[in-house]
Design an enzyme around this catalytic site. Structure first.
Site, PDB file in Angstrom:
ATOM      1  N   ASP A  58      -7.649   9.135  34.702  1.00  0.00           N
ATOM      2  CA  ASP A  58      -7.761   8.270  33.485  1.00  0.00           C
ATOM      3  C   ASP A  58      -7.694   9.385  32.302  1.00  0.00           C
ATOM      4  O   ASP A  58      -8.822   9.775  32.041  1.00  0.00           O
ATOM      5  CB  ASP A  58      -8.543   7.526  33.333  1.00  0.00           C
ATOM      6  CG  ASP A  58      -8.654   6.573  32.260  1.00  0.00           C
ATOM      7  OD1 ASP A  58      -8.100   6.740  31.102  1.00  0.00           O
ATOM      8  OD2 ASP A  58      -9.436   5.280  32.173  1.00  0.00           O
ATOM      9  N   ARG A 144       6.855  -1.616  15.769  1.00  0.00           N
ATOM     10  CA  ARG A 144       6.476  -0.601  16.292  1.00  0.00           C
ATOM     11  C   ARG A 144       5.380   0.460  15.488  1.00  0.00           C
ATOM     12  O   ARG A 144       5.282   1.401  15.610  1.00  0.00           O
ATOM     13  CB  ARG A 144       7.594   0.475  16.693  1.00  0.00           C
ATOM     14  CG  ARG A 144       8.309   0.026  18.090  1.00  0.00           C
ATOM     15  CD  ARG A 144       7.695  -0.006  19.214  1.00  0.00           C
ATOM     16  NE  ARG A 144       8.590  -0.473  20.314  1.00  0.00           N
ATOM     17  CZ  ARG A 144       8.366  -1.708  20.725  1.00  0.00           C
ATOM     18  NH1 ARG A 144       7.937  -2.707  19.935  1.00  0.00           N
ATOM     19  NH2 ARG A 144       9.236  -2.065  21.632  1.00  0.00           N
ATOM     20  N   TYR A 147       2.314   2.139  17.355  1.00  0.00           N
ATOM     21  CA  TYR A 147       3.182   2.907  18.277  1.00  0.00           C
ATOM     22  C   TYR A 147       3.733   4.160  17.587  1.00  0.00           C
ATOM     23  O   TYR A 147       3.484   5.381  17.737  1.00  0.00           O
ATOM     24  CB  TYR A 147       4.013   2.410  18.941  1.00  0.00           C
ATOM     25  CG  TYR A 147       4.729   3.109  19.979  1.00  0.00           C
ATOM     26  CD1 TYR A 147       4.308   3.550  21.288  1.00  0.00           C
ATOM     27  CD2 TYR A 147       6.033   3.622  19.768  1.00  0.00           C
ATOM     28  CE1 TYR A 147       4.934   4.316  22.095  1.00  0.00           C
ATOM     29  CE2 TYR A 147       6.768   4.474  20.462  1.00  0.00           C
ATOM     30  CZ  TYR A 147       6.195   4.734  21.656  1.00  0.00           C
ATOM     31  OH  TYR A 147       7.095   5.765  22.574  1.00  0.00           O
ATOM     32  N   LYS A 151       2.931   8.167  17.616  1.00  0.00           N
ATOM     33  CA  LYS A 151       3.655   9.078  18.055  1.00  0.00           C
ATOM     34  C   LYS A 151       4.098  10.218  16.899  1.00  0.00           C
ATOM     35  O   LYS A 151       4.483  11.374  17.113  1.00  0.00           O
ATOM     36  CB  LYS A 151       5.096   8.581  18.382  1.00  0.00           C
ATOM     37  CG  LYS A 151       4.650   7.778  19.668  1.00  0.00           C
ATOM     38  CD  LYS A 151       4.243   8.592  20.863  1.00  0.00           C
ATOM     39  CE  LYS A 151       4.314   7.944  22.154  1.00  0.00           C
ATOM     40  NZ  LYS A 151       3.694   8.914  23.179  1.00  0.00           N
ATOM     41  N   VAL A 180      14.442   4.329  26.767  1.00  0.00           N
ATOM     42  CA  VAL A 180      14.683   4.770  28.306  1.00  0.00           C
ATOM     43  C   VAL A 180      14.618   3.544  29.069  1.00  0.00           C
ATOM     44  O   VAL A 180      13.565   2.871  28.895  1.00  0.00           O
ATOM     45  CB  VAL A 180      13.879   5.909  28.528  1.00  0.00           C
ATOM     46  CG1 VAL A 180      13.955   6.409  29.705  1.00  0.00           C
ATOM     47  CG2 VAL A 180      13.791   7.100  27.432  1.00  0.00           C
ATOM     48  N   ASP A 181      15.352   3.415  30.041  1.00  0.00           N
ATOM     49  CA  ASP A 181      15.264   2.511  31.180  1.00  0.00           C
ATOM     50  C   ASP A 181      14.205   2.764  32.093  1.00  0.00           C
ATOM     51  O   ASP A 181      14.568   3.412  32.946  1.00  0.00           O
ATOM     52  CB  ASP A 181      16.573   1.995  31.567  1.00  0.00           C
ATOM     53  CG  ASP A 181      16.666   0.822  32.381  1.00  0.00           C
ATOM     54  OD1 ASP A 181      15.711   0.029  32.402  1.00  0.00           O
ATOM     55  OD2 ASP A 181      17.888   0.480  32.977  1.00  0.00           O
ATOM     56  N   ARG A 205      21.141  -1.864  19.673  1.00  0.00           N
ATOM     57  CA  ARG A 205      20.801  -0.723  19.010  1.00  0.00           C
ATOM     58  C   ARG A 205      21.363   0.808  19.493  1.00  0.00           C
ATOM     59  O   ARG A 205      21.027   1.790  18.817  1.00  0.00           O
ATOM     60  CB  ARG A 205      19.336  -0.820  18.577  1.00  0.00           C
ATOM     61  CG  ARG A 205      18.604  -0.412  19.740  1.00  0.00           C
ATOM     62  CD  ARG A 205      17.005  -0.619  19.247  1.00  0.00           C
ATOM     63  NE  ARG A 205      16.344  -0.058  20.083  1.00  0.00           N
ATOM     64  CZ  ARG A 205      14.734  -0.058  20.123  1.00  0.00           C
ATOM     65  NH1 ARG A 205      14.050  -0.972  19.308  1.00  0.00           N
ATOM     66  NH2 ARG A 205      13.845   0.608  21.030  1.00  0.00           N
TER      67      ARG A 205
END
Length: 245
Positions: A58, A144, A147, A151, A180-181, A205
């Site tokens: 963790d 976002r 987030y 970042k 990203v998938d 997008r």
């Protein structure tokens, strides 16, 4: 001869997505990989690959990171991948959301770098790679807020570490993907009120008409982990299919 022969690489969030793809790519290029994650069951799957050891970790727990560091004699590359994506504007973000996101996305990297960097300095060499995002100081992205803030902090952290230790054999770069998938993305899509529309919105997008694969990002990870990038430090490496243009 692999591009990463003999290198010891520690990475977080290796159980799925970009972390998993990177761990496998590193091992295929000859690295000794110590793959960590909180998801023990998914993490164990990586032990089927030659060159990969696993450790449950963790990254928000300083004592766990310190114990891992004590187990490792040498580290050539530290790859900080762990992250959490909060959906919403600043008005949707509670203090708990803010703290959790910052702990996972930024404080964990502070813990990891501060713990492993002294070992790298003693070796007079080391390579740190941090996972950031195009959704940061690079591009404003709807829903976002926290987030992107976290970042952007990762980019600042990366440049600071690179600047402070450039003359002591340390490199530090960050990777800034677009969409990203990954399993994480698919889970977020399914959690939306209209998953089908959410997927259409993500694809709309993408200027290339598709999302990146985790394996495509892993190719960049291998380059940054290798000596091919020996003259590269302090940079944010964008891999977003032109989304930020």
């Amino acid at each position: 001869m692999g591009r990463l022969d003999g290198k010891v690489i520690v990475l977080s969030a290796a159980a799925q997505g970009i972390g998993r793809a990177a761990a496998i790519a590193f091992a295929k290029e000859g690295a000794q990989v110590i793959a960590t994650d909180v998801n023990e069951m998914k993490l164990k799957e990586l032990e089927a690959y030659k060159g990969i050891q696993t450790r449950v970790l963790d990254v928000t727990k300083k004592d766990q990171i310190e114990n891992l560091c004590k187990e490792i004699d040498r580290i050539d590359v530290l790859f900080n991948v762990a992250g959490f994506v909060h959906h919403g504007t600043i008005l949707d973000c509670t203090e708990a959301d803010w703290d959790f996101t910052m702990n996972v996305n930024v404080r964990s990297m502070y813990f990891m770098i501060k713990t492993f960097l002294p070992k790298m300095l003693a070796q007079k060499s080391g390579n740190i790679i941090n996972m950031s995002s195009v959704a940061s100081s690079i591009k404003g992205v709807v829903n976002r807020c926290v987030y992107s803030t976290s970042k952007a902090a990762v980019i600042g952290l990366t440049k600071s570490v690179a600047s402070d230790f450039i003359d002591q054999g340390i490199r530090c770069n960050c990777i800034c993907p677009g969409t990203v998938d990954t399993p994480s993305l698919r889970e977020r899509i399914q959690a939306r009120p209209d998953p089908e529309q959410a997927l259409k919105d993500f694809l709309a997008r993408q200027r290339t008409g598709r999302m990146a694969t985790a394996e495509e990002v892993a190719h960049l990870c291998v380059y940054l982990a290798s000596d091919e990038s020996a003259y590269v430090t302090g940079n944010e490496h964008i891999i977003d299919g032109g989304w930020s243009l």
